[in-house]
Write a protein that holds these residues in place. Structure first.
Motif, PDB file in Angstrom:
ATOM      1  N   UNK A  19       0.822  -1.208   0.000  1.00  0.00           N
ATOM      2  CA  UNK A  19       0.000   0.000   0.000  1.00  0.00           C
ATOM      3  C   UNK A  19       0.862   1.268   0.000  1.00  0.00           C
ATOM      4  N   UNK A  20       0.510   2.262  -0.794  1.00  0.00           N
ATOM      5  CA  UNK A  20       1.272   3.511  -0.798  1.00  0.00           C
ATOM      6  C   UNK A  20       1.200   4.253   0.530  1.00  0.00           C
ATOM      7  N   UNK A  21       0.187   3.946   1.335  1.00  0.00           N
ATOM      8  CA  UNK A  21       0.042   4.612   2.635  1.00  0.00           C
ATOM      9  C   UNK A  21       1.206   4.309   3.577  1.00  0.00           C
ATOM     10  N   UNK A  22       1.852   3.159   3.391  1.00  0.00           N
ATOM     11  CA  UNK A  22       2.990   2.825   4.248  1.00  0.00           C
ATOM     12  C   UNK A  22       4.141   3.800   4.008  1.00  0.00           C
ATOM     13  N   UNK A  23       4.441   4.048   2.750  1.00  0.00           N
ATOM     14  CA  UNK A  23       5.512   4.997   2.418  1.00  0.00           C
ATOM     15  C   UNK A  23       5.132   6.413   2.833  1.00  0.00           C
ATOM     16  N   UNK A  46      19.074   1.485   2.794  1.00  0.00           N
ATOM     17  CA  UNK A  46      18.650   2.531   1.865  1.00  0.00           C
ATOM     18  C   UNK A  46      17.385   2.128   1.103  1.00  0.00           C
ATOM     19  N   UNK A  47      16.933   0.893   1.286  1.00  0.00           N
ATOM     20  CA  UNK A  47      15.788   0.387   0.522  1.00  0.00           C
ATOM     21  C   UNK A  47      14.545   0.301   1.394  1.00  0.00           C
ATOM     22  N   UNK A  48      13.389   0.207   0.734  1.00  0.00           N
ATOM     23  CA  UNK A  48      12.125   0.029   1.433  1.00  0.00           C
ATOM     24  C   UNK A  48      11.761   1.199   2.330  1.00  0.00           C
ATOM     25  N   UNK A 102      18.891   5.058  21.692  1.00  0.00           N
ATOM     26  CA  UNK A 102      17.517   5.539  21.542  1.00  0.00           C
ATOM     27  C   UNK A 102      16.829   5.776  22.878  1.00  0.00           C
ATOM     28  N   UNK A 103      15.922   6.762  22.866  1.00  0.00           N
ATOM     29  CA  UNK A 103      15.110   7.074  24.042  1.00  0.00           C
ATOM     30  C   UNK A 103      13.701   6.500  23.919  1.00  0.00           C
ATOM     31  N   UNK A 104      13.351   5.999  22.734  1.00  0.00           N
ATOM     32  CA  UNK A 104      12.024   5.436  22.482  1.00  0.00           C
ATOM     33  C   UNK A 104      12.104   4.569  21.231  1.00  0.00           C
ATOM     34  N   UNK A 105      11.059   3.760  21.014  1.00  0.00           N
ATOM     35  CA  UNK A 105      11.029   2.833  19.882  1.00  0.00           C
ATOM     36  C   UNK A 105       9.688   2.913  19.179  1.00  0.00           C
ATOM     37  N   UNK A 106       9.712   2.817  17.850  1.00  0.00           N
ATOM     38  CA  UNK A 106       8.475   2.744  17.070  1.00  0.00           C
ATOM     39  C   UNK A 106       8.630   1.655  16.021  1.00  0.00           C
ATOM     40  N   UNK A 107       7.632   0.779  15.938  1.00  0.00           N
ATOM     41  CA  UNK A 107       7.587  -0.218  14.873  1.00  0.00           C
ATOM     42  C   UNK A 107       6.565   0.223  13.837  1.00  0.00           C
ATOM     43  N   UNK A 108       7.018   0.408  12.607  1.00  0.00           N
ATOM     44  CA  UNK A 108       6.149   0.672  11.472  1.00  0.00           C
ATOM     45  C   UNK A 108       5.829  -0.662  10.803  1.00  0.00           C
ATOM     46  N   UNK A 109       4.987  -0.672   9.773  1.00  0.00           N
ATOM     47  CA  UNK A 109       4.784  -1.919   9.035  1.00  0.00           C
ATOM     48  C   UNK A 109       6.110  -2.520   8.565  1.00  0.00           C
ATOM     49  N   UNK A 138       0.193   1.711  13.444  1.00  0.00           N
ATOM     50  CA  UNK A 138      -0.730   0.757  12.828  1.00  0.00           C
ATOM     51  C   UNK A 138      -1.357   1.353  11.565  1.00  0.00           C
ATOM     52  N   UNK A 139      -0.530   1.588  10.561  1.00  0.00           N
ATOM     53  CA  UNK A 139      -0.978   2.192   9.303  1.00  0.00           C
ATOM     54  C   UNK A 139      -1.933   1.247   8.571  1.00  0.00           C
ATOM     55  N   UNK A 140      -3.088   1.762   8.177  1.00  0.00           N
ATOM     56  CA  UNK A 140      -4.075   0.969   7.443  1.00  0.00           C
ATOM     57  C   UNK A 140      -4.403  -0.337   8.145  1.00  0.00           C
ATOM     58  N   UNK A 141      -4.405  -0.292   9.493  1.00  0.00           N
ATOM     59  CA  UNK A 141      -4.752  -1.467  10.317  1.00  0.00           C
ATOM     60  C   UNK A 141      -3.824  -2.659  10.085  1.00  0.00           C
TER      61      UNK A 141
END
Length: 198
Positions: A19-23, A46-48, A102-109, A138-141
Motif C-alpha cells: 500500500x502507498x500509505x505505508x511509504x 537505503x531500501x524500502x 535511543x530514548x524510544x522505539x516505534x515499529x512501522x509496518x 498501525x498504518x491501514x490497520x
C-alpha cells in the motif's frame, strides 16, 4: 514528544509493502521527527521503508544514525548519506547499539525482522531492562491481526492487561507521537502470583 526523547529507534521493512500509505506514513513520521529535533536511529538500509524514512528525516534537516551488520551491507544496501553509519559484526550488536542510542522505539509496518525487534524491546520493557516508550504505528490497520493475538495472550493469562497497555498504538505518526508523549512505565510485578505458589 517530551524533552527527554531526543532519539527514536524506528523498526520497519526493507520493502515498501503493498500500500502507498505505508511509504506516506514513513515520510510523514520522518518529517515530524526532524521538525521536532528528534534524531532517527534505524537499521541503516537505503531500501524500502527504511530508506524512505531516513531520506525524509535528512530532507528536513534532521540527523540519522544507521547501524547495519556487515552481512547485510549489500543486501539491504547500506545508506551512505547518513549523519552516521555504523557497520557492525552481527545482528546482536546492531540491535544493542540501536537500543542504547535511543530514548524510544516505534515499529512501522514490516516483516519478520520488524516483529522480532518489536517483541525484543517489548520484552525488555516487561522485565524491567528499560523504561522507554514503545509505539506501534498501525498504518491501514496493518497490525490488527497481531493485536488480536496479543489480546488473546491476556485472555489466556500469559500477558497482563497493564503490560499490553504499555504498547502505545496509533494509526498516524502525529497521533502516535502525541500518545507516546504521555507514556508512563507500568509497575506491574508479573511474577507476584508465581512467588505466592512456591
Amino acid at each position: 514528544m517530551s524533552s527527554e526523547v531526543k532519539s527514536i529507534c524506528i523498526y520497519c521493512g526493507a520493502a515498501t509493502g503493498a500500500r502507498p500509505e505505508y511509504a506516506e506514513a514513513a515520510r510523514d513520521l520522518g518529517r515530524r521527527m526532524a521538525e521536532a529535533g528528534i534524531r532517527l536511529v534505524y537499521g541503516g538500509g537505503k531500501v524500502g521503508l527504511m530508506g524512505i524514512i531516513a531520506d525524509a528525516v535528512l530532507a528536513h534537516g534532521g540527523e540519522v544514525i544507521g547501524i547495519i551488520p556487515k552481512a547485510l551491507m549489500e543486501k539491504e544496501v547500506g545508506h551512505t548519506g547518513l549523519t552516521e553509519l555504523h557497520v557492525v559484526e552481527n545482528m546482536h550488536q546492531r540491535k544493542q547499539m540501536m537500543a542504547d542510542l535511543s530514548d524510544a522505539f516505534i515499529a512501522m509496518p514490516g516483516g519478520i525482522g520488524t516483529c522480532e525487534e518489536l517483541f525484543e524491546v517489548f520484552t525488555w520493557l516487561q522485565i524491567g531492562y528499560h523504561a522507554k516508550p514503545i509505539g506501534l504505528l498501525n498504518v491501514e490497520n496493518y497490525y490488527d491481526p497481531l493485536l488480536v493475538f496479543l489480546k488473546s495472550m491476556v485472555t489466556e493469562q500469559f500477558l497482563k492487561a497493564p503490560q499490553l497497555d504499555q504498547l502505545q498504538i496509533a494509526a498516524s505518526p502525529e497521533s502516535l507521537l502525541e500518545t507516546m508523549r504521555h507514556f508512563k512505565p507500568s509497575q506491574v510485578d508479573r511474577w507476584a502470583h508465581q512467588r505466592t505458589q512456591i
